[in-house]
Design a protein around this motif. Sequence first.
Motif, PDB file in Angstrom:
ATOM      1  N   PHE A  98      -6.266   0.665  -0.631  1.00 19.68           N
ATOM      2  CA  PHE A  98      -5.600   0.595  -2.100  1.00 19.68           C
ATOM      3  C   PHE A  98      -5.402   1.668  -2.874  1.00 19.68           C
ATOM      4  O   PHE A  98      -4.648   1.846  -3.571  1.00 19.68           O
ATOM      5  CB  PHE A  98      -6.880  -0.223  -2.803  1.00 19.68           C
ATOM      6  N   PRO A  99      -6.309   2.824  -2.649  1.00 23.02           N
ATOM      7  CA  PRO A  99      -5.884   4.173  -3.420  1.00 23.02           C
ATOM      8  C   PRO A  99      -4.357   4.666  -2.921  1.00 23.02           C
ATOM      9  O   PRO A  99      -3.788   5.000  -3.837  1.00 23.02           O
ATOM     10  CB  PRO A  99      -6.647   5.251  -3.103  1.00 23.02           C
ATOM     11  N   MET A 100      -4.219   4.448  -1.676  1.00 25.92           N
ATOM     12  CA  MET A 100      -2.702   4.873  -1.100  1.00 25.92           C
ATOM     13  C   MET A 100      -1.587   4.119  -1.595  1.00 25.92           C
ATOM     14  O   MET A 100      -0.545   4.399  -2.003  1.00 25.92           O
ATOM     15  CB  MET A 100      -2.767   4.912   0.430  1.00 25.92           C
ATOM     16  N   VAL A 101      -1.882   2.575  -1.853  1.00 27.11           N
ATOM     17  CA  VAL A 101      -0.962   1.751  -2.416  1.00 27.11           C
ATOM     18  C   VAL A 101      -0.632   2.330  -3.902  1.00 27.11           C
ATOM     19  O   VAL A 101       0.389   2.599  -4.232  1.00 27.11           O
ATOM     20  CB  VAL A 101      -1.271   0.489  -2.341  1.00 27.11           C
ATOM     21  N   ILE A 102      -1.739   2.508  -4.669  1.00 21.93           N
ATOM     22  CA  ILE A 102      -1.545   3.026  -5.973  1.00 21.93           C
ATOM     23  C   ILE A 102      -0.916   4.338  -5.883  1.00 21.93           C
ATOM     24  O   ILE A 102       0.272   4.570  -6.830  1.00 21.93           O
ATOM     25  CB  ILE A 102      -2.965   3.017  -6.632  1.00 21.93           C
ATOM     26  N   ALA A 103      -1.116   5.255  -5.192  1.00 22.70           N
ATOM     27  CA  ALA A 103      -0.508   6.543  -4.994  1.00 22.70           C
ATOM     28  C   ALA A 103       0.796   6.506  -4.746  1.00 22.70           C
ATOM     29  O   ALA A 103       1.727   7.192  -5.050  1.00 22.70           O
ATOM     30  CB  ALA A 103      -1.043   7.522  -4.149  1.00 22.70           C
TER      31      ALA A 103
END
Length: 103
Positions: free
Chosen positions: A44-49
Amino acid sequence: MYARSRLPDPVRTAAVRAVVIVAVTLVQLMIAVLCSVAQVWLAFPMVIATVVSTVVATWAVLDVWVTRQVWRQRHGVLSEPSSAARRRAVETARTRTRRERGV
């Protein structure tokens, strides 16, 4: 084969910056995909980034285009008059010279 001229320094700098940002964005995308497939918490954090990086990469590519257009406007190609315009300028100069001499 015709040789392309070297890009002006500001345009080249913007292009290198854009390529680096796009490359980082693609690496983030691959990490996000692999984390999603592996069902890791980092997905999830990688998708946001990746979404944020995509916006920044788009901005960087537009910056290359804008920088190129600005450089062209400031340091544009010097135009050369056509043969018809040159002929007319010569005739005007001759007429002016005759008038000055009183002919």
